[in-house]
Design a protein around this motif. Structure first.
Motif, PDB file in Angstrom:
ATOM      1  N   LEU A  34      16.464 -43.206-110.561  1.00 18.54           N
ATOM      2  CA  LEU A  34      16.831 -44.067-109.439  1.00 18.54           C
ATOM      3  C   LEU A  34      18.323 -44.412-109.446  1.00 18.54           C
ATOM      4  O   LEU A  34      18.960 -44.427-108.392  1.00 18.54           O
ATOM      5  CB  LEU A  34      15.997 -45.345-109.457  1.00 18.54           C
ATOM      6  CG  LEU A  34      14.546 -45.191-109.016  1.00 18.54           C
ATOM      7  CD1 LEU A  34      13.802 -46.506-109.198  1.00 18.54           C
ATOM      8  CD2 LEU A  34      14.461 -44.737-107.578  1.00 18.54           C
ATOM      9  N   LEU A  35      18.879 -44.663-110.614  1.00 21.99           N
ATOM     10  CA  LEU A  35      20.308 -44.953-110.693  1.00 21.99           C
ATOM     11  C   LEU A  35      21.138 -43.743-110.290  1.00 21.99           C
ATOM     12  O   LEU A  35      22.130 -43.871-109.554  1.00 21.99           O
ATOM     13  CB  LEU A  35      20.682 -45.409-112.101  1.00 21.99           C
ATOM     14  CG  LEU A  35      20.260 -46.818-112.482  1.00 21.99           C
ATOM     15  CD1 LEU A  35      20.527 -47.073-113.955  1.00 21.99           C
ATOM     16  CD2 LEU A  35      21.010 -47.830-111.645  1.00 21.99           C
ATOM     17  N   SER A  37      20.177 -41.210-108.334  1.00 21.53           N
ATOM     18  CA  SER A  37      20.014 -40.927-106.911  1.00 21.53           C
ATOM     19  C   SER A  37      20.761 -41.953-106.056  1.00 21.53           C
ATOM     20  O   SER A  37      21.318 -41.602-105.011  1.00 21.53           O
ATOM     21  CB  SER A  37      18.538 -40.874-106.535  1.00 21.53           C
ATOM     22  OG  SER A  37      17.933 -42.127-106.756  1.00 21.53           O
ATOM     23  N   ALA A  38      20.794 -43.204-106.475  1.00 24.49           N
ATOM     24  CA  ALA A  38      21.549 -44.211-105.733  1.00 24.49           C
ATOM     25  C   ALA A  38      23.041 -43.887-105.753  1.00 24.49           C
ATOM     26  O   ALA A  38      23.729 -44.008-104.733  1.00 24.49           O
ATOM     27  CB  ALA A  38      21.299 -45.600-106.317  1.00 24.49           C
ATOM     28  N   GLY A  39      23.550 -43.471-106.880  1.00 23.19           N
ATOM     29  CA  GLY A  39      24.956 -43.071-106.955  1.00 23.19           C
ATOM     30  C   GLY A  39      25.248 -41.854-106.107  1.00 23.19           C
ATOM     31  O   GLY A  39      26.282 -41.773-105.436  1.00 23.19           O
ATOM     32  N   LEU A  41      23.551 -40.843-103.404  1.00 19.75           N
ATOM     33  CA  LEU A  41      23.480 -41.230-101.999  1.00 19.75           C
ATOM     34  C   LEU A  41      24.709 -42.028-101.568  1.00 19.75           C
ATOM     35  O   LEU A  41      25.199 -41.872-100.452  1.00 19.75           O
ATOM     36  CB  LEU A  41      22.211 -42.033-101.736  1.00 19.75           C
ATOM     37  CG  LEU A  41      20.915 -41.226-101.729  1.00 19.75           C
ATOM     38  CD1 LEU A  41      19.727 -42.158-101.591  1.00 19.75           C
ATOM     39  CD2 LEU A  41      20.926 -40.210-100.606  1.00 19.75           C
ATOM     40  N   ARG A  42      25.212 -42.856-102.457  1.00 20.66           N
ATOM     41  CA  ARG A  42      26.420 -43.611-102.135  1.00 20.66           C
ATOM     42  C   ARG A  42      27.619 -42.678-101.999  1.00 20.66           C
ATOM     43  O   ARG A  42      28.479 -42.867-101.141  1.00 20.66           O
ATOM     44  CB  ARG A  42      26.666 -44.651-103.220  1.00 20.66           C
ATOM     45  CG  ARG A  42      27.763 -45.596-102.889  1.00 20.66           C
ATOM     46  CD  ARG A  42      27.777 -46.775-103.819  1.00 20.66           C
ATOM     47  NE  ARG A  42      28.830 -47.681-103.432  1.00 20.66           N
ATOM     48  CZ  ARG A  42      29.117 -48.787-104.055  1.00 20.66           C
ATOM     49  NH1 ARG A  42      28.400 -49.136-105.081  1.00 20.66           N
ATOM     50  NH2 ARG A  42      30.097 -49.549-103.651  1.00 20.66           N
TER      51      ARG A  42
END
Length: 70
Positions: A34-35, A37-39, A41-42
């Motif tokens: 999750l970390l 993928s969040a990075g 996507l950002r």
């Protein structure tokens, strides 16, 4: 305590730590995924965020008063 008892105690602690890591490994893997993928996507959204900031920025007023002379 004799060396055999100390070795058994240390082995038990290592086995307990290994068991806890195995028990919580899905949660650890999910958190890391999750970390990441969040990075990612950002990073993908960065050009759009920059565009929105550029469009929403108010124009700067003239810095000098020479426009009054025209």
């Amino acid at each position: 305590m004799d060396p055999g008892a100390v070795l058994a105690l240390v082995t038990g602690y290592v086995a307990a730590v290994f068991g806890v890591l195995l028990l919580y490994s899905p949660l650890i893997v999910l958190t890391v995924v999750l970390l990441l993928s969040a990075g990612f996507l950002r990073l993908l959204a960065w050009p759009f965020v920059a565009l929105v900031h550029k469009l929403r920025r108010k124009p700067q007023p003239p810095q000098d008063a020479s426009w009054l002379l025209h």
